[in-house]
Design a protein around this motif. Structure first.
Motif, PDB file in Angstrom:
ATOM      1  N   SER A  19       2.772 -15.020 -10.084  1.00 31.23           N
ATOM      2  CA  SER A  19       1.813 -14.735 -10.893  1.00 31.23           C
ATOM      3  C   SER A  19       0.578 -15.745 -10.902  1.00 31.23           C
ATOM      4  O   SER A  19      -0.577 -15.415 -11.293  1.00 31.23           O
ATOM      5  N   PHE A  20       0.564 -16.611  -9.915  1.00 27.66           N
ATOM      6  CA  PHE A  20      -0.376 -17.439  -9.761  1.00 27.66           C
ATOM      7  C   PHE A  20      -1.098 -17.318  -8.317  1.00 27.66           C
ATOM      8  O   PHE A  20      -2.185 -16.939  -8.129  1.00 27.66           O
ATOM      9  N   GLU A  21      -0.034 -17.134  -7.240  1.00 27.91           N
ATOM     10  CA  GLU A  21      -0.431 -17.218  -5.850  1.00 27.91           C
ATOM     11  C   GLU A  21      -1.130 -15.745  -5.468  1.00 27.91           C
ATOM     12  O   GLU A  21      -1.980 -15.582  -4.662  1.00 27.91           O
ATOM     13  N   GLY A  22      -0.689 -14.629  -5.920  1.00 30.56           N
ATOM     14  CA  GLY A  22      -0.765 -13.347  -5.894  1.00 30.56           C
ATOM     15  C   GLY A  22      -0.170 -12.796  -4.386  1.00 30.56           C
ATOM     16  O   GLY A  22       0.529 -13.702  -3.820  1.00 30.56           O
ATOM     17  N   PRO A  23      -0.628 -11.952  -3.868  1.00 28.44           N
ATOM     18  CA  PRO A  23      -0.305 -11.168  -2.621  1.00 28.44           C
ATOM     19  C   PRO A  23      -0.651 -12.449  -1.496  1.00 28.44           C
ATOM     20  O   PRO A  23      -1.738 -12.938  -1.316  1.00 28.44           O
ATOM     21  N   MET A  24       0.501 -12.680  -0.612  1.00 33.60           N
ATOM     22  CA  MET A  24       0.311 -13.567   0.744  1.00 33.60           C
ATOM     23  C   MET A  24       0.602 -12.708   1.745  1.00 33.60           C
ATOM     24  O   MET A  24       0.893 -11.662   1.625  1.00 33.60           O
ATOM     25  N   PRO A  25       0.305 -13.553   2.866  1.00 35.66           N
ATOM     26  CA  PRO A  25       0.557 -12.831   4.227  1.00 35.66           C
ATOM     27  C   PRO A  25       1.886 -11.801   4.184  1.00 35.66           C
ATOM     28  O   PRO A  25       2.175 -10.872   4.768  1.00 35.66           O
ATOM     29  N   GLN A  26       2.872 -12.766   3.856  1.00 34.27           N
ATOM     30  CA  GLN A  26       4.219 -11.947   3.982  1.00 34.27           C
ATOM     31  C   GLN A  26       4.342 -10.896   3.048  1.00 34.27           C
ATOM     32  O   GLN A  26       5.338 -10.106   3.153  1.00 34.27           O
ATOM     33  N   THR A  27       3.658 -10.869   1.859  1.00 33.50           N
ATOM     34  CA  THR A  27       3.705  -9.673   0.722  1.00 33.50           C
ATOM     35  C   THR A  27       2.936  -8.641   1.546  1.00 33.50           C
ATOM     36  O   THR A  27       3.683  -7.416   1.493  1.00 33.50           O
ATOM     37  N   ARG A  28       2.208  -8.799   2.252  1.00 38.41           N
ATOM     38  CA  ARG A  28       1.485  -7.671   2.999  1.00 38.41           C
ATOM     39  C   ARG A  28       2.337  -7.012   4.109  1.00 38.41           C
ATOM     40  O   ARG A  28       2.689  -5.682   4.370  1.00 38.41           O
ATOM     41  N   PHE A  29       3.235  -8.049   4.785  1.00 42.26           N
ATOM     42  CA  PHE A  29       3.912  -7.620   5.928  1.00 42.26           C
ATOM     43  C   PHE A  29       5.256  -6.543   5.435  1.00 42.26           C
ATOM     44  O   PHE A  29       5.571  -5.562   5.723  1.00 42.26           O
ATOM     45  N   VAL A  30       5.694  -7.236   4.266  1.00 34.88           N
ATOM     46  CA  VAL A  30       7.114  -6.422   3.845  1.00 34.88           C
ATOM     47  C   VAL A  30       6.566  -5.141   3.122  1.00 34.88           C
ATOM     48  O   VAL A  30       7.390  -4.323   3.360  1.00 34.88           O
ATOM     49  N   LEU A  31       5.432  -5.367   2.602  1.00 32.06           N
ATOM     50  CA  LEU A  31       5.136  -4.070   1.793  1.00 32.06           C
ATOM     51  C   LEU A  31       4.855  -2.805   3.019  1.00 32.06           C
ATOM     52  O   LEU A  31       5.066  -1.708   2.821  1.00 32.06           O
TER      53      LEU A  31
END
Ligand SMILES: Nc1nc2c(ncn2[C@@H]2O[C@H](COP(=O)(O)OP(=O)(O)OP(=O)(O)O)[C@@H](O)[C@H]2O)c(=O)[nH]1
Ligand SMILES: [Mg+2]
Length: 605
Positions: free
Chosen positions: A103-115
């Protein structure tokens, strides 16, 4: 047990440290998976020794939770980019993903990859804005960023209408709106029950069970974990072991069959379509193989993963101290071990090189290979490895190299330095965003530019920068990138390091060895302050006559040695060097140990 039980299959995916494994702990708790007094450690799913030490998940793992008569099969996946292959291959067991976002960092590189991977598998994503307990939480903004990411990754309408809960995996609650009253994880379970599609449960059809994960057990032998896509898997039955690349199918009986219950594997007679099964006793079963009825072979498509991006050569140890510290040292033992690793981890490829005593290993990143190396040394292996290289791929006649998306979180004061440093390494700034007193800076950068960057970024930011990165695309060669700028200090003879000698040489650079350490000719003992390599004598003892007169304690005056972790060593080592790995030591060395021969080798080019 019946074929008509309700089932949900979900994979929990996120960027590293966004709280997946901790959430599973709380889900166990809420669903009453453990007995009241059962002692369970934190991050219970992280059972591997290196997982506990490093505090990250390395291997994707299955579990199952009983909730109001429904069986929820869960895959806890690793968030670190180097283990992205684990996420990719386990997605075939899931009918939806639960995407956690800090809830602080938000989407990060691996968020993008897994999604992106989830969408490629046609899966729906459910979102949990996690760690809402953080004082710096910014749930509204993060939700907007998540929505933008869905759009950017081409989510179709149905995927865009994703359900959301806000919560704290650690504190064990979830809420439909972030200002709701804090209660328990009920809203998360409700979301899973409502939005994870029930699997097709055609248990009368001919069996298809595909192995997605392999494991080994001293008593059970090879274990294959996967999903019964259709039909019914029965213990004792002999099945065909099929694969689309083979036209002849061996047959084998399922000796034992299990299902997950919490952290246990519980023996069962049958597993029905839609459920996750654990099969033992089929020694030849590999990842991607499908069990089918002998009379109706119908293999599922092979499991395809992104290609590896990093390659490294493993050598039989030929250093002067070879064989002193390890149990397994021969090329056969090393190759056999590497082959076993590749069988369990399809993102890892092992090949021969020209030399009989050298094997090329390809993987997803320095840590991916680092974990393998660390496991091998703990098992008693001894070997050398060369500098990791990025893999160059020919695309339409053009040499292409892997590019990564990198994200650096750093206090704003250091942003300039970070941008300049990564700029020199051909990083292109693609996005920058303030986060309280910090900022998040995204780059597109050749994977080459990131080797060794972590240490440099920490130095530039007084230890504050957090770097994460993940493969993005293959692109034409980005041009030269500066590597280590100074040379090394090299021992010119074999012996034990003497404090007196180090004391006299301190102005030459930083040493990697402490007094008393055994060294050999050609071993790298420090970083030179200047260009080029400098052979020197670190074993020189004080003349006995001086000893009493000076009365100095040399040990007390010398700076403590710089000790590299395994991954730091892999990022430091140059092409004309090797890293010698044994159960007790990591030593950097020149490939050519003798200084004169090294000079000749350089002249010859
Ligand atoms: N404040 C806060 N911290 C949390 C929460 N959940 C997890 N953490 C902390 O975040 C860190 C990472 O937690 P993990 O559960 O290991 O994260 P993960 O997503 O499984 O990490 P990887 O498996 O390595 O990708 C740990 O230090 C946890 O204590 C939460 O809800 N709130
Ligand atoms: Mg984890």
């Amino acid at each position: 047990m019946s074929a008509s039980r309700e089932i949900r299959n979900v994979a929990i995916v996120a960027h590293v440290d966004h709280g997946k494994t901790t959430l599973v702990d709380s889900m166990f708790q809420y669903a009453g998976t453990f007995r009241q007094n059962q002692a369970v450690q934190e991050r219970a799913m992280d059972t591997d020794a290196q997982e506990r030490e490093r505090g990250i998940t390395i291997l994707a793992k299955n579990t199952a939770i009983e909730y109001h008569g429904t069986r929820i099969n869960i895959v806890d996946t690793p968030g670190h980019a180097d283990f992205g292959g684990q996420v990719e291959r386990t997605l075939s067991m899931a009918d939806a993903v639960l995407l956690l976002v800090d809830s602080f960092e938000g989407p990060m590189p691996q968020t993008r990859f897994v999604l992106r991977k989830a969408f490629e598998h046609g899966l729906k994503a459910l979102v949990m804005i996690n760690k809402i307990d953080r004082p710096d939480a910014r749930p509204n903004a993060v939700l907007d960023e998540v929505f933008d990411l869905f759009v950017e990754l081409g989510a179709h309408d149905e995927q865009l209408e994703f359900p959301v809960v806000y919560g704290s995996g650690r504190d064990g609650y979830a809420m439909d709106e972030f200002d709701d009253k804090v209660k328990d994880l009920g809203p998360l379970f409700t979301m899973l029950m409502e939005h994870v599609p029930a699997p097709p449960m055609d248990s009368e059809a001919p069996l298809q069970f595909q192995a997605v994960t392999l494991d080994r057990d001293d008593f059970l032998g090879r274990i294959a974990i996967g999903r019964v896509q259709r039909g019914t898997l029965s213990v004792g039955t002999r099945y065909a072991l099929t694969h689309p690349d083979r036209d002849k199918y061996p047959t084998a009986p399922v000796k034992k069959l299990f299902r997950y219950e919490g952290l246990q594997r519980v023996p069962v007679e049958q597993v029905f379509a839609g459920d996750i099964a654990v099969v033992s006793g089929i020694e030849d079963m590999n990842i991607g193989d499908t069990l089918c009825p002998i009379e109706q072979p119908d293999p599922l498509p092979a499991i395809e993963l992104d290609e590896p991006t990093i390659s490294m050569v493993f050598y039989v140890n030929n250093s002067p101290f070879a064989g002193q510290e390890g149990k397994f040292v021969t090329s056969r033992q090393i190759l056999d071990r590497l082959d076993r690793a590749a069988a369990r981890d399809v993102a890892l490829l092992v090949g021969k090189t020209q030399g009989a005593d050298a094997f090329e290993v390809k993987g997803r990143g320095v840590m991916h290979l680092g974990v393998l190396i660390e496991n091998m040394r703990r098992e008693g292996f001894e070997f050398c490895v060369g500098k990791p290289h990025v893999i160059i791929k020919d695309i339409d006649g053009q040499d292409c190299e892997p590019y990564e998306r990198a994200s650096v979180e750093v206090p704003t004061d250091f942003a300039g330095k970070i941008i300049e440093y990564l700029g020199r390494r051909r990083g292109e700034l693609v996005h920058m965003e303030p986060l309280a007193s910090m900022c998040k800076i995204d780059f597109k950068i050749p994977a080459r530019g990131l080797i060794g960057a972590r240490t440099a970024l920490l130095t530039l930011s007084q230890g504050e920068a957090i770097l994460s990165h993940v493969f993005e695309s293959w692109e034409p060669d980005g041009g030269p990138i500066p590597r280590r700028t100074t040379g090394v200090l090299v021992a010119d003879r074999t012996g034990d390091v003497v404090a007196y000698a180090l004391d006299g040489l301190q102005d030459r650079g930083d040493f990697f060895v402490a007094p008393g350490a055994p060294v050999y000719e050609g071993m790298v003992v420090g970083a030179n302050n200047k260009d080029g390599d400098l052979p020197l004598n670190v074993c020189r003892a004080k003349k006995l006559t001086n000893m009493r007169a000076s009365g100095r304690d040399d040990n007390a005056k010398i700076a403590p040695p710089r000790i590299f972790s395994l991954e730091e060593s892999l990022e430091y080592v140059e092409d004309d060097e090797l890293l010698e790995v044994t159960p007790t030591s990591l030593r950097l060395r020149k490939r050519v140990l003798n200084a004169d021969l090294r000079k000749k080798a350089i002249k010859r080019g």
